[in-house]
Scaffold this motif. Structure first.
Motif, PDB file in Angstrom:
ATOM      1  N   ALA A   3     -41.326  36.549   9.871  1.00 56.79           N
ATOM      2  CA  ALA A   3     -42.455  35.610   9.950  1.00 56.79           C
ATOM      3  C   ALA A   3     -43.496  35.958   8.889  1.00 56.79           C
ATOM      4  O   ALA A   3     -43.700  37.135   8.565  1.00 56.79           O
ATOM      5  CB  ALA A   3     -43.078  35.673  11.343  1.00 56.79           C
ATOM      6  N   GLY A   4     -44.131  34.944   8.371  1.00 61.83           N
ATOM      7  CA  GLY A   4     -45.117  35.185   7.328  1.00 61.83           C
ATOM      8  C   GLY A   4     -46.236  34.171   7.374  1.00 61.83           C
ATOM      9  O   GLY A   4     -46.056  33.048   7.845  1.00 61.83           O
ATOM     10  N   ALA A   5     -47.392  34.604   6.907  1.00 63.69           N
ATOM     11  CA  ALA A   5     -48.545  33.709   6.828  1.00 63.69           C
ATOM     12  C   ALA A   5     -49.595  34.373   5.950  1.00 63.69           C
ATOM     13  O   ALA A   5     -49.629  35.605   5.840  1.00 63.69           O
ATOM     14  CB  ALA A   5     -49.130  33.452   8.223  1.00 63.69           C
ATOM     15  N   MET A   6     -50.431  33.557   5.362  1.00 62.33           N
ATOM     16  CA  MET A   6     -51.597  34.042   4.602  1.00 62.33           C
ATOM     17  C   MET A   6     -51.187  35.108   3.576  1.00 62.33           C
ATOM     18  O   MET A   6     -51.909  36.084   3.343  1.00 62.33           O
ATOM     19  CB  MET A   6     -52.676  34.623   5.548  1.00 62.33           C
ATOM     20  N   GLY A   7     -50.000  34.967   3.020  1.00 60.13           N
ATOM     21  CA  GLY A   7     -49.565  35.905   1.980  1.00 60.13           C
ATOM     22  C   GLY A   7     -48.915  37.176   2.499  1.00 60.13           C
ATOM     23  O   GLY A   7     -48.490  38.011   1.698  1.00 60.13           O
ATOM     24  N   GLY A   8     -48.828  37.339   3.827  1.00 59.54           N
ATOM     25  CA  GLY A   8     -48.205  38.547   4.384  1.00 59.54           C
ATOM     26  C   GLY A   8     -46.888  38.201   5.063  1.00 59.54           C
ATOM     27  O   GLY A   8     -46.673  37.070   5.516  1.00 59.54           O
ATOM     28  N   TRP A   9     -45.998  39.191   5.139  1.00 58.07           N
ATOM     29  CA  TRP A   9     -44.687  39.024   5.771  1.00 58.07           C
ATOM     30  C   TRP A   9     -44.488  40.130   6.785  1.00 58.07           C
ATOM     31  O   TRP A   9     -44.914  41.260   6.576  1.00 58.07           O
ATOM     32  CB  TRP A   9     -43.576  39.120   4.730  1.00 58.07           C
ATOM     33  N   MET A  10     -43.783  39.812   7.848  1.00 59.50           N
ATOM     34  CA  MET A  10     -43.553  40.807   8.903  1.00 59.50           C
ATOM     35  C   MET A  10     -42.951  42.090   8.330  1.00 59.50           C
ATOM     36  O   MET A  10     -43.398  43.193   8.648  1.00 59.50           O
ATOM     37  CB  MET A  10     -42.625  40.201   9.962  1.00 59.50           C
ATOM     38  N   PHE A  11     -41.939  41.939   7.468  1.00 59.09           N
ATOM     39  CA  PHE A  11     -41.262  43.147   6.992  1.00 59.09           C
ATOM     40  C   PHE A  11     -42.115  43.960   6.006  1.00 59.09           C
ATOM     41  O   PHE A  11     -41.768  45.102   5.698  1.00 59.09           O
ATOM     42  CB  PHE A  11     -39.866  42.814   6.437  1.00 59.09           C
ATOM     43  N   ASP A  12     -43.242  43.390   5.530  1.00 64.01           N
ATOM     44  CA  ASP A  12     -44.183  44.207   4.748  1.00 64.01           C
ATOM     45  C   ASP A  12     -44.703  45.368   5.581  1.00 64.01           C
ATOM     46  O   ASP A  12     -45.132  46.394   5.063  1.00 64.01           O
ATOM     47  CB  ASP A  12     -45.423  43.389   4.327  1.00 64.01           C
ATOM     48  N   ARG A  13     -44.750  45.168   6.905  1.00 65.09           N
ATOM     49  CA  ARG A  13     -45.382  46.140   7.790  1.00 65.09           C
ATOM     50  C   ARG A  13     -44.362  47.038   8.492  1.00 65.09           C
ATOM     51  O   ARG A  13     -44.734  47.911   9.260  1.00 65.09           O
ATOM     52  CB  ARG A  13     -46.231  45.413   8.854  1.00 65.09           C
ATOM     53  N   VAL A  14     -43.062  46.797   8.255  1.00 67.55           N
ATOM     54  CA  VAL A  14     -42.026  47.524   9.005  1.00 67.55           C
ATOM     55  C   VAL A  14     -41.719  48.881   8.372  1.00 67.55           C
ATOM     56  O   VAL A  14     -41.529  48.984   7.164  1.00 67.55           O
ATOM     57  CB  VAL A  14     -40.730  46.676   9.070  1.00 67.55           C
ATOM     58  N   GLU A  15     -41.675  49.911   9.215  1.00 65.72           N
ATOM     59  CA  GLU A  15     -41.182  51.231   8.791  1.00 65.72           C
ATOM     60  C   GLU A  15     -39.741  51.420   9.243  1.00 65.72           C
ATOM     61  O   GLU A  15     -38.908  51.888   8.502  1.00 65.72           O
ATOM     62  CB  GLU A  15     -42.028  52.334   9.417  1.00 65.72           C
ATOM     63  N   GLU A  16     -39.492  51.081  10.505  1.00 67.90           N
ATOM     64  CA  GLU A  16     -38.128  51.168  11.033  1.00 67.90           C
ATOM     65  C   GLU A  16     -37.987  50.218  12.210  1.00 67.90           C
ATOM     66  O   GLU A  16     -38.985  49.851  12.840  1.00 67.90           O
ATOM     67  CB  GLU A  16     -37.775  52.603  11.454  1.00 67.90           C
ATOM     68  N   VAL A  17     -36.746  49.833  12.463  1.00 70.49           N
ATOM     69  CA  VAL A  17     -36.464  48.908  13.566  1.00 70.49           C
ATOM     70  C   VAL A  17     -35.396  49.537  14.444  1.00 70.49           C
ATOM     71  O   VAL A  17     -34.429  50.109  13.943  1.00 70.49           O
ATOM     72  CB  VAL A  17     -35.955  47.542  13.034  1.00 70.49           C
TER      73      VAL A  17
END
Ligand SMILES: Cc1cc2nc3c(=O)[nH]c(=O)nc-3n(C[C@H](O)[C@H](O)[C@H](O)COP(=O)(O)OP(=O)(O)OC[C@H]3O[C@@H](n4cnc5c(N)ncnc54)[C@H](O)[C@@H]3O)c2cc1C
Length: 323
Positions: free
Chosen positions: A154-168
């Motif tokens: 998911a993304g909005a306002m120039g950011g993406w979920m995986f920008d914030r992911v370290e591990e899943v």
């Protein structure tokens, strides 16, 4: 609208439900013919033949092993904010990670936070604000869960979920749990290859800044994003953007230029506020929404020469069967 669909194999759903209930144990919740419309933001569509809320990862693993052996398809359901459920419902086991067991929010004290897949993004934003963790503000207003946001990147306002992911942490369709670092995931626009079939259980997310931020600053940024959405998006029931933006273009702009705002089928309408939203004024069927999707695609194809691709997922089915 009538569409010839590939028939699903006839199954004894009552017998399957009884056997699955005993495989997952009494702490899990299982129901037959659970209406899915109310579990989606668009609020249309039929029922899940079997609906399961597993109590914990062991119950989830037991369920996945059961459906695999029985040859029954399963589908993960998050908040249902990116889904169109067909009127005939879903022939399979719909699995929702609901409840405290799946909604962790555990700051690591090092700028990271462990989040359960069932945690709502709204809760994530609120809890991150209190914890002084900046960098998640762009998720404000995306009405999904962490699991759905990972699957959709998911993304909005120039950011993406995986920008914030370290591990899943994820569970394979065979029921095995693995933790994988960000580098192991292939993600792009509204897609994560590794989560197409696996189920995300949770993720360690990293704040965008190194030092703790004052909660008021984070809250102020969230407010800015919230206001932007309020000004540009309809309030009625919807599944968000229906079509993906074509490379370098905007699906909403193309639909608008074709004069399609306000186009209606029953109680479904191409939103006059945002042309890439189809809203349900109350009582729309999935067939109404599908008819609009087809009419919009046809008009944009003829007038603009662009083949729009759906961003919204057809739950339990493939778009090719309908388009
Ligand atoms: C008003 C509105 C605004 C929106 N704005 C945005 C936006 O700005 N940006 C954006 O990207 N999206 C937006 N969306 C779409 C939607 O909110 C996102 O795609 C969201 O990430 C979907 O999460 P969900 O939990 O609702 O997933 P669902 O819709 O329930 O499911 C989506 C997909 O994820 C899968 N899934 C769900 N949980 C898991 C899991 N635990 N593991 C693996 N797969 C899983 C499902 O099987 C399905 O394939 C918007 C929607 C609405 C209604």
């Amino acid at each position: 609208m009538s569409i010839a669909l590939a028939a699903s194999p006839a199954r004894d759903w009552d017998a399957l439900a009884a056997a699955l209930a005993s495989a997952v144990g009494a702490a899990s919740r299982l129901r037959r013919e659970e209406p899915l419309g109310p579990r989606t933001t668009l609020r249309v569509g039929g029922a899940a033949r079997i609906f399961l809320e597993p109590a914990d990862p062991a119950a989830l693993a037991a369920a996945l092993r059961f459906v695999r052996t029985a040859g029954v398809p399963f589908f993960s359901l998050g908040r249902g904010s990116n889904l169109l459920v067909p009127d005939e419902g879903v022939d399979g086991v719909v699995i929702a990670l609901e409840g405290p067991a799946w909604s962790a929010f555990t700051p690591g004290g090092d700028g990271t936070v462990w989040t359960g897949a069932g945690l709502r993004l709204k809760q994530l934003c609120g809890l991150a604000t209190k914890a002084g963790l900046a960098g998640f503000e762009f998720l404000e207003g995306i009405p999904g869960t962490v699991g759905g946001a990972l699957r959709m990147n998911a993304g909005a306002m120039g950011g993406w979920m995986f920008d914030r992911v370290e591990e899943v942490e994820l569970m394979s369709p065979e029921g095995d749990i693995a933790r994988r670092p960000r580098a192991a995931f292939h993600v792009d626009y509204r897609h994560c290859r590794e989560l197409r079939d696996a189920i995300a259980l949770g993720a360690r997310l990293r704040s965008g800044v190194t030092a703790a931020a004052p909660a008021e600053d984070i809250a102020r940024q969230i407010d800015v994003y919230r206001r932007k959405r309020q000004e540009s998006q309809p309030r009625e029931a919807s599944a968000g953007c229906v079509f993906k933006n074509p490379p370098g273009d905007s699906a909403g702009r193309l639909i608008d230029q074709c004069g399609l705002k306000g186009l209606r089928e029953g109680a479904a309408e191409v939103s006059p506020i945002h042309a890439n939203f189809i809203v349900n004024h109350g009582g729309a069927s999935a067939a109404d929404v599908l008819a609009l999707v087809r009419r919009v695609r046809a008009a944009v194809r003829v007038q603009k020469g662009v083949e729009l691709q759906p961003e919204v997922l057809l739950f339990g089915r493939r778009w090719e069967e309908y388009l």
